[in-house]
Motif scaffolding. Structure first.
Motif, PDB file in Angstrom:
ATOM      1  N   PHE A  88       0.816  -1.217   0.000  1.00 14.99           N
ATOM      2  CA  PHE A  88       0.000   0.000   0.000  1.00 14.99           C
ATOM      3  C   PHE A  88       0.848   1.265   0.000  1.00 14.99           C
ATOM      4  CE2 PHE A  88      -2.917   3.198   1.621  1.00 14.99           C
ATOM      5  CZ  PHE A  88      -4.065   2.900   0.901  1.00 14.99           C
ATOM      6  N   ALA A  91       1.909   1.891  -3.378  1.00 11.35           N
ATOM      7  CA  ALA A  91       0.748   2.311  -4.154  1.00 11.35           C
ATOM      8  C   ALA A  91       0.451   3.793  -3.908  1.00 11.35           C
ATOM      9  CB  ALA A  91      -0.469   1.463  -3.798  1.00 11.35           C
ATOM     10  N   ARG A  92       0.671   4.229  -2.664  1.00  8.27           N
ATOM     11  CA  ARG A  92       0.491   5.645  -2.313  1.00  8.27           C
ATOM     12  C   ARG A  92       1.358   6.524  -3.218  1.00  8.27           C
ATOM     13  NH1 ARG A  92       0.130   8.408   2.995  1.00  8.27           N
ATOM     14  NH2 ARG A  92       0.311   6.387   4.010  1.00  8.27           N
ATOM     15  N   MET A  95       0.189   6.654  -6.862  1.00  4.25           N
ATOM     16  CA  MET A  95      -0.965   7.518  -7.091  1.00  4.25           C
ATOM     17  C   MET A  95      -0.534   8.924  -7.480  1.00  4.25           C
ATOM     18  SD  MET A  95      -3.602   6.426  -4.087  1.00  4.25           S
ATOM     19  CE  MET A  95      -4.775   7.651  -4.622  1.00  4.25           C
ATOM     20  N   TYR A 102      -5.915   0.004  -9.908  1.00  3.77           N
ATOM     21  CA  TYR A 102      -5.125  -1.040  -9.269  1.00  3.77           C
ATOM     22  C   TYR A 102      -5.774  -2.386  -9.502  1.00  3.77           C
ATOM     23  CZ  TYR A 102      -3.446   3.078  -6.838  1.00  3.77           C
ATOM     24  OH  TYR A 102      -2.944   4.310  -6.563  1.00  3.77           O
ATOM     25  N   ASP A 201      -2.401   7.299   7.484  1.00  3.52           N
ATOM     26  CA  ASP A 201      -2.729   8.441   6.629  1.00  3.52           C
ATOM     27  C   ASP A 201      -3.269   9.556   7.520  1.00  3.52           C
ATOM     28  OD1 ASP A 201      -3.214  10.000   4.437  1.00  3.52           O
ATOM     29  OD2 ASP A 201      -5.022   8.945   3.808  1.00  3.52           O
ATOM     30  N   LEU A 206      -4.579  10.407   1.216  1.00  2.05           N
ATOM     31  CA  LEU A 206      -4.550   9.202   0.395  1.00  2.05           C
ATOM     32  C   LEU A 206      -5.925   8.556   0.335  1.00  2.05           C
ATOM     33  CD1 LEU A 206      -3.087   6.955  -1.156  1.00  2.05           C
ATOM     34  CD2 LEU A 206      -2.545   5.897   1.026  1.00  2.05           C
ATOM     35  N   ILE A 207      -6.608   8.485   1.488  1.00  2.72           N
ATOM     36  CA  ILE A 207      -7.943   7.891   1.520  1.00  2.72           C
ATOM     37  C   ILE A 207      -8.899   8.684   0.634  1.00  2.72           C
ATOM     38  CG2 ILE A 207      -9.922   7.412   3.012  1.00  2.72           C
ATOM     39  CD1 ILE A 207      -7.924   6.835   5.266  1.00  2.72           C
ATOM     40  N   THR A 210      -8.092   8.063  -3.077  1.00  4.06           N
ATOM     41  CA  THR A 210      -8.454   6.709  -3.477  1.00  4.06           C
ATOM     42  C   THR A 210      -9.964   6.558  -3.592  1.00  4.06           C
ATOM     43  OG1 THR A 210      -6.509   5.874  -2.308  1.00  4.06           O
ATOM     44  CG2 THR A 210      -8.175   4.265  -2.926  1.00  4.06           C
ATOM     45  N   ASN A 213     -11.256   8.317  -6.683  1.00  4.82           N
ATOM     46  CA  ASN A 213     -10.940   7.537  -7.879  1.00  4.82           C
ATOM     47  C   ASN A 213     -11.904   6.372  -8.041  1.00  4.82           C
ATOM     48  OD1 ASN A 213      -8.806   9.107  -8.717  1.00  4.82           O
ATOM     49  ND2 ASN A 213      -7.248   7.895  -7.684  1.00  4.82           N
ATOM     50  N   MET A 214     -12.159   5.668  -6.929  1.00  2.00           N
ATOM     51  CA  MET A 214     -13.085   4.532  -6.976  1.00  2.00           C
ATOM     52  C   MET A 214     -14.486   4.972  -7.398  1.00  2.00           C
ATOM     53  SD  MET A 214     -12.052   2.478  -3.500  1.00  2.00           S
ATOM     54  CE  MET A 214     -10.549   1.522  -3.355  1.00  2.00           C
ATOM     55  N   TYR A 268     -10.778  -3.211  -0.977  1.00  7.74           N
ATOM     56  CA  TYR A 268      -9.537  -2.430  -0.955  1.00  7.74           C
ATOM     57  C   TYR A 268      -9.140  -2.007   0.449  1.00  7.74           C
ATOM     58  CZ  TYR A 268      -5.946   0.665  -2.807  1.00  7.74           C
ATOM     59  OH  TYR A 268      -4.748   1.244  -3.107  1.00  7.74           O
TER      60      TYR A 268
END
Length: 555
Positions: A88, A91-92, A95, A102, A201, A206-207, A210, A213-214, A268
């Motif tokens: 993760f 992944a951060r 982004m 992902y 976080d 980041l949350i 994400t 985006n979702m 996720y």
């Protein structure tokens, strides 16, 4: 067709992904599958793929370096990261380099992979259409999503724009939201503070990124609406159903979209979200009302629990909550420590809580703060037990999402504070002497060094003794003792709160006193006084105000 490059050092994963997807369904073709970033970077210049699906950890050149190289030359190539949950942190970083999605190697389903590919195909199709019309229309700004979010918020929350202005903006910004058969869905992230801790976080950036985006990927895949950030725990999903005429089918499709959101977030983040769903209405002018409706329906979560969908038609069963309240009321170990008169006051608190279960969350939360502070004060006054002022339950209550969770915390608090009240204090003579010094000098600007000198210890050793014997730091104990004294002055005198702050030893800076007071009690000083002040009875009977009288200023 759009050209796809797969970069993955594990051959089975690479070949499996290549052969398990019907790429032609998404107007795509795999033109290369490579075992490391170095090979991919060399072929990138020859093939110029539209999409790169890459692992993060690889030999020779890892995925992060490959993404950085590609982004240095090209911002439009779509990049999808193959990752594991334990990656993760990487992944951060990815982004920030502009990845499109992902694929979780071990847990991502075929349906989820197809959703990501469909989203990317929609993005690339839209990109092509934009290039065709850019001679006829001005290009959309690169930060169009932020502009849309601000414009929608200004229209919904503040009424800055007229309906006509909003309609023109919806067309110009190519918003996926027609004015036909609109539904507003307010989403709340459950147990948000725990989620931030889990992913380290601190500020939630980041949350937020994400989740947006979702949500955008899912609404784009369904081509039904727009999603936007409201605050750190709330997101709004606006849907329109121009092609569906049946109200029942609209409800079913709405639920399908939200279930998709719930599933992706559960996969996720291993967490849940709750939804408030509005009625169906036409025309952009109805959006502000639908927004309010969705938010109000979401408030049912406080009584019913997390991870649910609230449409305003569900039955709210408060019987389990009433059973919890009755357990708290009948808790024998606590009642044995209270006088008959105090037991009646305790019964009053529980009765008022039961009568106001359908009040707003803030009102109920204030009454719960008042209850636990009354318990702490009662046990402290009658048993002179120093540790009853050390339990700070307000932080735990504020982190609870629902009333059942808050009542469970109170049940735990009662067992802890009762245990301490029944157990004889086993404090060292040094701590006992230090506490006596604090009591005598708490109105002065005392420090740990001064107290340590008084008890003939080094300040470091005394600091460790406080943590060991009282499970609290020196400054926290001092602050909480001062707050207890401030509470007495707030309900027993008519002094101004800033004068009380100075009298109990806080610095002349009132803001610090108010901040500490609220951290300990859950209320600021004026709110605390207002809840305890018996209306019309002056100051002589302040300590005898009833819970129902105290609640008048809250409800």
């Amino acid at each position: 067709m759009y050209k796809v490059m797969i970069v993955e050092d594990e051959m089975l994963v690479r070949i499996g992904l290549k052969n398990s997807v019907d790429w032609s369904k998404f107007n795509m073709q795999v033109i290369a599958d490579l075992p490391d970033g170095q090979s991919a970077w060399e072929q990138y210049h020859q093939e110029r793929p539209d999409i790169i699906i890459t692992d993060i950890r690889m030999p020779k050149m890892d995925g992060m370096e490959l993404i950085a190289h590609v982004r240095a030359e090209d911002k439009s190539t779509r990049i999808v990261v193959l990752s594991c949950l334990e990656e993760f942190e990487l992944a951060r970083k990815a982004m920030s380099l502009g990845v499109s999605g992902y694929i979780l190697k071990l847990t991502m389903t075929e349906e989820e992979i197809q959703t990501i590919l469909q989203t990317i195909r929609n993005e690339l199709d839209h990109q092509q259409r934009t290039r065709v019309v850019e001679d006829r229309t001005s290009l959309l700004p690169s930060n169009i999503e932020l502009i849309k979010e601000k414009y929608i918020k200004d229209f919904l929350l503040y009424g800055i724009y007229s309906v006509e202005e909003f309609e023109r903006f919806a067309v110009q910004s190519q918003m996926q939201l027609s004015p036909v058969r609109l539904v507003a869905c307010m989403m709340e992230v459950d147990h948000y503070s725990k989620l931030k801790q889990k992913f380290k976080d601190e500020h939630g950036h980041l949350i937020k990124m994400t989740l947006l985006n979702m949500l955008n990927e899912i609404t784009t895949a369904f081509q039904k609406g727009e999603s936007l950030y409201i605050d750190e725990t709330h997101y709004l999903v606006l849907l329109s159903f121009e092609d569906i005429f049946s109200e029942q089918q609209i409800r079913q499709q709405t639920l399908l979209i939200l279930q998709r959101v719930q599933h992706v977030i559960g996969t996720y983040f291993n967490s849940s979200v709750s939804f408030g769903i509005s009625e169906i209405d036409n025309a952009y002018k109805s959006l502000p009302r639908l927004y309010v409706e969705s938010y109000e329906r979401l408030q049912h979560k406080f009584l019913t629990g997390t991870g649910l969908y609230h449409t305003g038609q569900e039955h709210i069963d408060v019987a389990p909550i009433q059973a919890q309240l009755e357990q708290i009321r009948l808790y024998r170990p606590l009642r044995e420590l209270l006088s008959p008169m105090k037991q009646e006051r305790y019964n009053d608190y529980i009765r008022i809580l039961d009568e106001h279960l359908y009040a707003d969350r803030r009102s109920i939360q204030h009454l719960l703060f008042q209850l636990v502070q009354w318990i702490s004060t009662s046990l402290y006054d009658y048993h002179q037990n120093e540790k009853t002022i050390l339990f700070n339950i307000t932080d735990q209550l504020e982190q609870c999402d629902t009333l059942p969770e808050m009542l469970a915390q109170i049940q735990l608090y009662l067992s802890e504070v009762v245990e301490q009240s029944r157990t004889m204090m086993h404090m060292s003579s040094e701590i006992t002497k230090a506490i006596q010094y604090i009591k005598q000098h708490h109105t002065e600007n005392i420090s740990l060094q001064q107290v340590a000198a008084h008890v003939n210890l080094s300040f470091g050793y005394l600091s460790n003794l406080f943590k060991k014997e009282l499970q609290i730091t020196f400054i926290d104990y001092l602050n909480r003792y001062r707050v207890e004294r401030a509470k007495e002055l707030l309900v027993g005198t008519s002094l101004k709160s800033y004068d009380i702050a100075a009298q109990v030893g806080f610095s002349p800076e009132y803001t610090y006193f108010s901040k500490v007071f609220k951290k300990v009690t859950g209320l600021n000083p004026n709110e605390y006084r207002r809840q305890y002040w018996t209306q019309g009875e002056g100051t002589s009977n302040l300590h005898h105000s009833s819970p129902s009288e105290s609640l008048k200023g809250t409800l």
